[in-house]
Motif scaffolding. Sequence first.
Motif, PDB file in Angstrom:
ATOM      1  N   THR A 223      41.965  45.440  36.108  1.00  0.00           N
ATOM      2  CA  THR A 223      42.073  46.152  37.567  1.00  0.00           C
ATOM      3  C   THR A 223      40.392  46.465  38.004  1.00  0.00           C
ATOM      4  O   THR A 223      39.761  45.500  37.956  1.00  0.00           O
ATOM      5  N   ASP A 224      40.025  47.580  38.643  1.00  0.00           N
ATOM      6  CA  ASP A 224      38.707  47.933  38.878  1.00  0.00           C
ATOM      7  C   ASP A 224      38.014  47.994  37.583  1.00  0.00           C
ATOM      8  O   ASP A 224      38.288  48.995  36.858  1.00  0.00           O
ATOM      9  N   ARG A 227      36.580  51.420  36.263  1.00  0.00           N
ATOM     10  CA  ARG A 227      37.244  52.448  36.176  1.00  0.00           C
ATOM     11  C   ARG A 227      37.854  52.456  34.777  1.00  0.00           C
ATOM     12  O   ARG A 227      38.858  51.895  34.353  1.00  0.00           O
ATOM     13  N   PRO A 236      39.263  49.946  45.328  1.00  0.00           N
ATOM     14  CA  PRO A 236      40.344  48.794  45.512  1.00  0.00           C
ATOM     15  C   PRO A 236      39.875  47.540  46.164  1.00  0.00           C
ATOM     16  O   PRO A 236      40.417  46.481  46.093  1.00  0.00           O
ATOM     17  N   CYS A 239      39.631  45.513  43.329  1.00  0.00           N
ATOM     18  CA  CYS A 239      40.608  45.368  42.548  1.00  0.00           C
ATOM     19  C   CYS A 239      41.829  44.419  42.689  1.00  0.00           C
ATOM     20  O   CYS A 239      42.245  44.371  43.902  1.00  0.00           O
ATOM     21  N   VAL A 241      44.810  44.096  41.519  1.00  0.00           N
ATOM     22  CA  VAL A 241      46.057  44.671  41.944  1.00  0.00           C
ATOM     23  C   VAL A 241      46.181  45.041  43.070  1.00  0.00           C
ATOM     24  O   VAL A 241      47.048  44.695  43.884  1.00  0.00           O
ATOM     25  N   TYR A 242      45.197  45.444  43.779  1.00  0.00           N
ATOM     26  CA  TYR A 242      45.214  46.065  45.212  1.00  0.00           C
ATOM     27  C   TYR A 242      45.226  44.794  46.133  1.00  0.00           C
ATOM     28  O   TYR A 242      46.044  44.708  47.232  1.00  0.00           O
ATOM     29  N   ILE A 266      45.768  58.671  41.650  1.00  0.00           N
ATOM     30  CA  ILE A 266      46.662  57.577  41.080  1.00  0.00           C
ATOM     31  C   ILE A 266      45.899  57.082  40.065  1.00  0.00           C
ATOM     32  O   ILE A 266      44.870  56.481  40.096  1.00  0.00           O
ATOM     33  N   GLY A 267      46.763  56.703  38.954  1.00  0.00           N
ATOM     34  CA  GLY A 267      46.390  55.947  37.947  1.00  0.00           C
ATOM     35  C   GLY A 267      46.624  54.402  38.109  1.00  0.00           C
ATOM     36  O   GLY A 267      47.529  54.244  38.574  1.00  0.00           O
ATOM     37  N   CYS A 271      49.976  52.574  39.648  1.00  0.00           N
ATOM     38  CA  CYS A 271      49.715  51.661  40.741  1.00  0.00           C
ATOM     39  C   CYS A 271      50.378  50.279  40.361  1.00  0.00           C
ATOM     40  O   CYS A 271      50.780  49.606  41.210  1.00  0.00           O
TER      41      CYS A 271
HETATM   42 FE1  SF4 Z   1      43.271  48.885  41.372  1.00  0.00          FE
HETATM   43 FE2  SF4 Z   1      45.280  50.748  41.713  1.00  0.00          FE
HETATM   44 FE3  SF4 Z   1      43.688  51.119  39.724  1.00  0.00          FE
HETATM   45 FE4  SF4 Z   1      42.939  51.545  42.013  1.00  0.00          FE
HETATM   46  S1  SF4 Z   1      44.560  52.429  40.917  1.00  0.00           S
HETATM   47  S2  SF4 Z   1      41.718  50.443  40.576  1.00  0.00           S
HETATM   48  S3  SF4 Z   1      43.860  49.926  43.013  1.00  0.00           S
HETATM   49  S4  SF4 Z   1      45.204  49.424  39.797  1.00  0.00           S
END
Ligand code: SF4
Length: 332
Positions: A223-224, A227, A236, A239, A241-242, A266-267, A271
Amino acid sequence: MAKKRIVSGMRPTGRMHLGHLHGALLNWKDLQDEWDCFFFIADWHALTSEYANPAIIKQTTYEIIADWISVGLDPEKCTFFIQSEVKEHAELHLILSMITPLPWLERNPTYKEQLKELTQKDLHTYGFLGYPVLQAADILMYKANGVPVGEDQAPHVELTREIARRFNYLYKTQVFPVPDVILTPTSKLLGIDRRKMSKSYGNAIYLTDPPGEVEKKVSQMITDPQRKRKTDPGDPDICNVYFYHEIYTDPGKVSEIAASCRAARIGCVECKKIMAQSLIKGLEPIREKRRELGAHMDRVKEIMVAGNRRARAIAESTMEEVRQAIKMPSDL
Ligand code: SF4
Ligand code: TRP
């Protein structure tokens, strides 16, 4: 008025994944109503790198065509064929190879890059250097007006244009129209490891992966990278996933996810779970159609036989003109 024609091909290196879907197939699908489409399996091109291990090539050809149909490419609108089933490609490749200056091939960026990167394979072959000449033959054979490809293939189409002009000039003919590049926008979607999606990286999500497999792959996605903890705010915009959410999740929910991510509400685990479900839902119609076709591969075979025949008829007529142009008509 007759539709203008486009030609594009794919090397049969494996089943179709999301990289193919968003990097080519959906674009082809958008084009199929406006253009006379010729889409083919470039199995001789695959041989340029897989010559030591050719079995995989034939195996995947029909699977790929079935995948194409499952995403909505319509055999009524498109001609699907197999390059090696239209032997004229080899003859045109040979003739074009006579007029293609070596430096045009040696300075080709894709060629230089692949020689450097694919070091496990010996690509110092005549055939590999001539890869774009064969590609020019594929395109010019059908007198294509356009060639839908991604950025990486644009230099090859440029070369095709130069070869077409050179042929027309040398033989004082207009046999070959000079085709335009129809650039496919690059997809933002990356593989699960954040590199370009590719079978050889083992980071691909296939169109036909069952839901459990999709869930597993999505859960492994990077992901990011900044993070580390759930309490860190995420970004996002960087990311992967985003990027998938943007395509597969309801637009209303997507902006909520972005805001929650930025606020660390949100984790990533949660997500990803949401995204996996959106993706599974989005791919379901394709999987469904593919399942149905899989039980009727004889239908796919019939479509190929018809496509090969249509392609061959055009190829034969183009080759008559080419032989005339080079003053070597077949007269026996
Ligand atoms: Fe990516 Fe979702 Fe995690 Fe944000 S919460 S870094 S969009 S996976
Ligand atoms: N070289 C293309 C690729 O690797 C495949 C290809 C072969 C092609 N012949 C073509 C694409 C003709 C467009 C037109 O993706």
